[in-house]
Design a protein around this motif. Structure first.
Motif, PDB file in Angstrom:
ATOM      1  N   GLU A  84     -10.230  95.783  80.838  1.00  0.00           N
ATOM      2  CA  GLU A  84      -9.224  94.740  81.036  1.00  0.00           C
ATOM      3  C   GLU A  84      -8.525  94.420  79.720  1.00  0.00           C
ATOM      4  N   ARG A  85      -9.276  94.327  78.635  1.00  0.00           N
ATOM      5  CA  ARG A  85      -8.667  94.061  77.333  1.00  0.00           C
ATOM      6  C   ARG A  85      -7.720  95.205  76.947  1.00  0.00           C
ATOM      7  N   TYR A  86      -8.137  96.436  77.244  1.00  0.00           N
ATOM      8  CA  TYR A  86      -7.289  97.592  76.933  1.00  0.00           C
ATOM      9  C   TYR A  86      -6.000  97.535  77.739  1.00  0.00           C
ATOM     10  N   ARG A  87      -6.076  97.187  78.997  1.00  0.00           N
ATOM     11  CA  ARG A  87      -4.871  97.089  79.828  1.00  0.00           C
ATOM     12  C   ARG A  87      -3.919  96.027  79.290  1.00  0.00           C
ATOM     13  N   LEU A  88      -4.470  94.882  78.916  1.00  0.00           N
ATOM     14  CA  LEU A  88      -3.621  93.819  78.374  1.00  0.00           C
ATOM     15  C   LEU A  88      -2.975  94.248  77.058  1.00  0.00           C
ATOM     16  N   LEU A  89      -3.734  94.913  76.187  1.00  0.00           N
ATOM     17  CA  LEU A  89      -3.198  95.394  74.928  1.00  0.00           C
ATOM     18  C   LEU A  89      -2.131  96.459  75.170  1.00  0.00           C
ATOM     19  N   ASP A  90      -2.402  97.367  76.090  1.00  0.00           N
ATOM     20  CA  ASP A  90      -1.441  98.420  76.417  1.00  0.00           C
ATOM     21  C   ASP A  90      -0.152  97.813  76.968  1.00  0.00           C
ATOM     22  N   GLN A  91      -0.283  96.834  77.839  1.00  0.00           N
ATOM     23  CA  GLN A  91       0.895  96.167  78.398  1.00  0.00           C
ATOM     24  C   GLN A  91       1.682  95.461  77.294  1.00  0.00           C
ATOM     25  N   TYR A  92       0.990  94.808  76.393  1.00  0.00           N
ATOM     26  CA  TYR A  92       1.652  94.107  75.287  1.00  0.00           C
ATOM     27  C   TYR A  92       2.390  95.100  74.389  1.00  0.00           C
ATOM     28  N   LEU A  93       1.703  96.197  74.028  1.00  0.00           N
ATOM     29  CA  LEU A  93       2.331  97.191  73.159  1.00  0.00           C
ATOM     30  C   LEU A  93       3.495  97.894  73.847  1.00  0.00           C
ATOM     31  N   ASN A  94       3.389  98.114  75.150  1.00  0.00           N
ATOM     32  CA  ASN A  94       4.496  98.747  75.868  1.00  0.00           C
ATOM     33  C   ASN A  94       5.714  97.835  75.926  1.00  0.00           C
ATOM     34  N   ASN A  95       5.502  96.537  75.802  1.00  0.00           N
ATOM     35  CA  ASN A  95       6.635  95.622  75.752  1.00  0.00           C
ATOM     36  C   ASN A  95       7.280  95.608  74.370  1.00  0.00           C
ATOM     37  N   ILE A  96       6.553  96.102  73.351  1.00  0.00           N
ATOM     38  CA  ILE A  96       7.083  96.127  71.992  1.00  0.00           C
ATOM     39  C   ILE A  96       7.562  97.534  71.617  1.00  0.00           C
ATOM     40  N   TYR A  97       6.697  98.537  71.835  1.00  0.00           N
ATOM     41  CA  TYR A  97       6.990  99.908  71.404  1.00  0.00           C
ATOM     42  C   TYR A  97       7.318 100.793  72.601  1.00  0.00           C
ATOM     43  N   GLU A  98       8.158 101.766  72.340  1.00  0.00           N
ATOM     44  CA  GLU A  98       8.436 102.795  73.344  1.00  0.00           C
ATOM     45  C   GLU A  98       7.176 103.621  73.543  1.00  0.00           C
ATOM     46  N   ASN A  99       6.974 104.089  74.748  1.00  0.00           N
ATOM     47  CA  ASN A  99       5.828 104.933  75.050  1.00  0.00           C
ATOM     48  C   ASN A  99       6.033 106.300  74.382  1.00  0.00           C
ATOM     49  N   PRO A 100       5.088 106.762  73.555  1.00  0.00           N
ATOM     50  CA  PRO A 100       5.266 108.043  72.858  1.00  0.00           C
ATOM     51  C   PRO A 100       5.396 109.228  73.821  1.00  0.00           C
ATOM     52  N   ILE A 101       4.753 109.152  74.951  1.00  0.00           N
ATOM     53  CA  ILE A 101       4.848 110.249  75.915  1.00  0.00           C
ATOM     54  C   ILE A 101       6.255 110.319  76.493  1.00  0.00           C
ATOM     55  N   THR A 102       6.845 109.155  76.734  1.00  0.00           N
ATOM     56  CA  THR A 102       8.233 109.115  77.216  1.00  0.00           C
ATOM     57  C   THR A 102       9.164 109.689  76.162  1.00  0.00           C
ATOM     58  N   LEU A 103       8.936 109.328  74.899  1.00  0.00           N
ATOM     59  CA  LEU A 103       9.758 109.881  73.811  1.00  0.00           C
ATOM     60  C   LEU A 103       9.602 111.393  73.723  1.00  0.00           C
ATOM     61  N   GLN A 104       8.384 111.878  73.869  1.00  0.00           N
ATOM     62  CA  GLN A 104       8.153 113.325  73.821  1.00  0.00           C
ATOM     63  C   GLN A 104       8.869 114.020  74.975  1.00  0.00           C
ATOM     64  N   ALA A 150      21.491 111.862  70.325  1.00  0.00           N
ATOM     65  CA  ALA A 150      20.618 111.101  71.240  1.00  0.00           C
ATOM     66  C   ALA A 150      20.531 109.654  70.753  1.00  0.00           C
ATOM     67  N   ASN A 151      20.556 108.708  71.685  1.00  0.00           N
ATOM     68  CA  ASN A 151      20.554 107.294  71.302  1.00  0.00           C
ATOM     69  C   ASN A 151      19.172 106.795  70.855  1.00  0.00           C
ATOM     70  N   PHE A 152      18.120 107.513  71.105  1.00  0.00           N
ATOM     71  CA  PHE A 152      16.788 107.087  70.683  1.00  0.00           C
ATOM     72  C   PHE A 152      16.380 107.715  69.347  1.00  0.00           C
ATOM     73  N   VAL A 153      17.266 108.534  68.738  1.00  0.00           N
ATOM     74  CA  VAL A 153      16.984 109.173  67.458  1.00  0.00           C
ATOM     75  C   VAL A 153      17.805 108.474  66.381  1.00  0.00           C
ATOM     76  N   GLU A 154      17.106 108.018  65.348  1.00  0.00           N
ATOM     77  CA  GLU A 154      17.774 107.353  64.236  1.00  0.00           C
ATOM     78  C   GLU A 154      18.273 108.374  63.217  1.00  0.00           C
TER      79      GLU A 154
END
Length: 185
Positions: A84-104, A150-154
């Motif tokens: 449960e703690r991992y899910r909450l942390l993952d949800q929080y981080l997904n609201n801040i950072y882009e998912n690396p798998i999606t970026l890949q 690409a708009n996601f590449v700086e």
């Protein structure tokens, strides 16, 4: 002289004397019986109270152990609440950072046909190092152009191109800086 004649049998007088002694003896026996009964009840009650005290102490210790165990389950990150703690942390981080798998996946969509990713190194800061094998040098340029648009590449650059003359392939090393924060475009 006068004579008195007692016509009553002698046994009656003895019975009266016995009954006079029998009543106090009966009282003493009743007193002894009631005293022993109350003494037995007193000691039995005292033993019952002592066993109840011991039972309460044992049950209190058991309850305290269960409370400590429950607190260990619910306090901090443990094996019981880790998911449960991992899910909450993952949800929080997904609201801040882009998912690396999606970026890949988005980077893989930019690859030209027949391009093969050999190495993919990603840091949470958004720095990405990709080694890709292409069939021609022009495919390296096409991929770099797609990355820059690409708009996601700086930022993107080619660090090296190594030619393999036997297989007619070009291994290209790219250094890419990605926008990793959600909403950063």
């Amino acid at each position: 002289m006068e004579f008195s004649i007692n016509l009553l049998p002698q046994t009656n007088s003895r019975k009266e004397k016995r009954s006079v002694y029998f009543i106090p003896v009966l009282g003493i026996v009743a007193f002894a019986a009631s005293t022993s009964f109350f003494a037995y009840n007193y000691f039995e009650t005292k033993n019952a109270v002592q066993s109840l005290k011991e039972s309460i102490a044992t049950q209190t210790d058991t309850r305290n152990d269960f409370q400590k165990e429950y607190q260990s389950y619910t306090t901090g990150v443990t094996e019981y609440n880790y998911t449960e703690r991992y899910r909450l942390l993952d949800q929080y981080l997904n609201n801040i950072y882009e998912n690396p798998i999606t970026l890949q996946d988005r980077i893989n969509q930019l690859l030209p046909d027949q391009a093969k990713v050999n190495a993919y190194t990603y840091l949470n800061t958004g720095e990405l190092t990709v080694t890709v094998t292409f069939n021609s040098k022009g495919d390296s340029a096409i991929f770099l152009h797609r990355l820059l648009n690409a708009n996601f590449v700086e930022h993107a650059q080619v660090d090296s191109i190594i030619a393999d003359e036997e297989e007619i392939a070009y291994e290209t090393l790219f250094q890419i800086k990605l926008n990793t924060l959600v909403g950063e475009q």
